[in-house]
Enzyme design. Structure first.
Site, PDB file in Angstrom:
ATOM      1  CG  ASP A 355      -1.563   1.301   1.602  1.00 16.34           C
ATOM      2  OD1 ASP A 355      -1.515   2.006   0.692  1.00 16.34           O
ATOM      3  OD2 ASP A 355      -1.915   1.602   2.829  1.00 16.34           O
ATOM      4  CD  GLU A 373      -3.084   4.876   2.140  1.00 15.06           C
ATOM      5  OE1 GLU A 373      -2.767   5.994   2.501  1.00 15.06           O
ATOM      6  OE2 GLU A 373      -2.444   4.093   3.352  1.00 15.06           O
ATOM      7  CD  GLU A 374      -6.037   8.228  -0.992  1.00 14.65           C
ATOM      8  OE1 GLU A 374      -5.383   9.189  -0.320  1.00 14.65           O
ATOM      9  OE2 GLU A 374      -5.257   7.766  -1.790  1.00 14.65           O
TER      10      GLU A 374
END
Length: 576
Positions: A355, A373-374
């Site tokens: 990540d 990441e989101e």
């Protein structure tokens, strides 16, 4: 040099990593401002590259390039997850289990983990070291009365309206505002439910899903009665809980019930933590916020239709100082390497998936942020519980997210991100009943001035972060399964792709793990990285040799690309 299909620029441009966040990014040479917290999460969505807009839009690249050791050869060495010591054999206080000892039993797939509720122990801890739970008797109003009975009353009233099929969006909004004793901007959530959802989807959410979400909160004090330790800076701790407990905690976040965590009323003790409540996701913002909400509400629909009965672990790891590598002295050879333009990291099973994190885990997932990441946290919402638990990461720390299930497919990236459809996660389970999905959150430096990244102070920091994140969590070859990564820190964080590739190759090699480098659609990088790797491998280069290349490259006044520079110096003459 003729071996490169298109010469990479000496400076990287924003591509496929995280949005610039001057507050939340690790920076070199500049302090950050807390006031720009949420704004900065969203500041550089425009910097997501055209390459990602094309390649991440659900379409495969026209030509998939694969180099190095075949992926199947690497994957075949780890067909099953590592076997963990039985839960009931673990007596280490740094391992917290919120369930009774549990193991996966494939012939009985419908068994459910049971909460570890010790009626003889007062579990109501209200201190700086534990999550302050909304059911606590110490969570009191300005008049000195417990707040939880009122929360239960308001949620029960909303549930009754749902069950009688008369609930309206205004009732949901009023319930959240009443629980928090203030007004909320909920424009995005309202637009999704009232304008975008079909009548069928709207009614299903308002009458069925929302009612069961109320149940998850109303039973919180029995589902999650054990205090949850905060995973603080400098600790090596883990929390293992059932997927039902995670769902209950996330339902609380949906109603914004975690005390003192919202930005408007944050207490100082939480200044190094994310806000786990969903309030900022509801606020008016770019269209991708609505798409993220679609994914998260789809998760709630799934788990309230049939609650998954597996287990999830959130583990913080801090590498002790005596284990910091002395890079120039290392004689470790280079690890096996597979390079591909045709896969996303989350689609590479049986590997440690990286990540590209913010030091505040989750980055802008509950705001306007919508990059690597989101997106991962949105399609695997159980990862959101880490926002509740984890303090920001230091340079020798990372966070492992183990067993989190994926619920959604998606199209696009950044501004073009869209919820696509349901995703059925069929990855195998380990003996703790966790999906074999190991994700490590590792944060890169944000370089305001890209030339700063070649300074050895910055290189050493990134090497330490990567090595910390790639270090196996257990002893033995079962824990040395491959690492799936890509252009970490090379998007809006301004990282040089070639430098980050070499750094990650060094860290994976010293960790004795194969590296799967998935640069989706990036043909130039994959081809040139393959040529450089073969050149180094054929000369018997070591991790220490690569470190000397980086030292000499930093000292060079006018820099060509790092890969081209490596070709100008034979390994044998590096230390002359």
């Amino acid at each position: 040099m003729g071996c490169f299909p298109g010469r990479p620029a000496a400076r990287a441009t924003p591509t496929d990593d995280k949005p610039t966040t001057s507050h939340r990014a690790t920076t070199i040479g500049e302090n950050s401002s807390r006031q720009r917290r949420q704004k900065d999460f969203e500041a550089t969505e425009e910097e997501a590259t055209e390459m990602y807009d094309v390649f991440m839009n659900g379409n495969k690249p026209d030509e998939i390039i694969q180099k190095g050791i075949p992926l199947d050869t690497i994957a075949s060495k780890w067909m099953q997850p590592p076997i963990m010591k039985s839960m009931d054999e673990i007596n280490d206080k740094n391992f917290t289990f919120t369930i009774k000892p549990w193991k996966y039993d494939s012939p009985r797939p419908n068994r459910e983990p049971k909460p570890d509720n010790d009626e003889n122990t007062d579990n109501d801890l209200w201190d700086d070291d534990h999550v302050r739970m909304p059911w606590s008797r110490f969570y009191i109003s300005s008049k000195g009365k417990p707040i939880w009975p009122n929360i239960c009353q308001w949620l029960s009233s909303l549930k009754d309206k749902c069950d009688n099929q008369v609930a309206k969006f205004k009732d949901l909004k009023a319930t959240i505002e009443t629980c928090n004793v203030r007004d909320f901007d909920m424009k995005c959530l309202e637009e999704l439910i009232m304008k975008i959802y079909s009548n069928e989807d709207r009614n299903y959410f308002m009458y069925i899903t929302l009612s069961k979400m109320c149940d998850l909160v109303l039973t919180l004090n029995s589902i999650c009665s054990q205090p949850l330790p905060l995973l603080r800076i400098g600790t090596n701790r883990s929390i293992t809980m059932s997927q039902q407990q995670v769902a209950s905690l996330l339902a609380c976040a949906f109603f914004c019930l975690f005390p003192y965590r919202s930005y408007q009323i944050r207490k100082k003790e939480y200044e190094n933590y994310q806000d786990p409540n969903f309030e900022t996701l509801y606020q008016k913002g770019p269209p991708q916020k609505i798409e993220k909400l679609k994914c998260i509400l789809h998760y709630f629909r799934r788990v309230t239709q049939k609650m998954p009965n597996g287990v999830v672990t959130i583990q913080r790891f801090a590498l002790p100082k005596h284990r910091f590598p002395q890079w120039s002295d290392l004689t470790t050879g280079l690890c096996d390497l597979h390079l591909t333009t045709g896969k996303r990291i989350e689609d590479i099973n049986g590997a440690l998936q990286v990540d590209f994190a913010n030091k505040y885990i989750g980055g802008g997932v509950l705001g306007g942020g919508c990059v690597q990441e989101e997106i991962r946290f949105t399609i695997c919402p159980e990862m959101l519980v880490s926002l509740l638990l984890c303090e920001k990461m230091e340079i020798n720390e990372c966070i492992f997210l183990i067993g989190c299930e994926r619920y959604s497919s998606y199209r696009g990236y950044a501004k073009s991100f869209q919820f696509d459809e349901d995703y059925e996660d069929n990855t195998p389970r380990d003996n703790w009943d966790r999906r074999w999905c190991h994700v490590v959150a590792m944060d890169a430096i944000y370089f305001r001035n890209p030339s700063d990244q070649y300074q050895m102070k910055a290189v050493d920091r990134e090497l330490l972060k990567a090595y910390t994140s790639f270090s196996p969590l257990g002893k033995g070859s079962d824990y040395e399964f491959a690492i799936a990564t890509g252009n970490w820190g090379c998007g809006a964080f301004n990282g040089d792709k070639q430098l980050k590739a070499i750094i990650q190759l060094m860290a994976a090699s010293e960790a004795r793990r194969p590296l799967i480098y998935a640069a989706y659609g990036d043909k130039n990088l994959i081809t040139s990285f393959s040529v450089v790797y073969d050149y180094l491998k054929n000369q018997g280069a070591t991790v220490g040799d690569l470190y000397y290349y980086l030292i000499r490259y930093y000292r060079k006044p006018h820099r060509d690309s790092l890969f081209e520079y490596i070709f100008t110096i034979p390994v044998s003459s590096l230390r002359c």
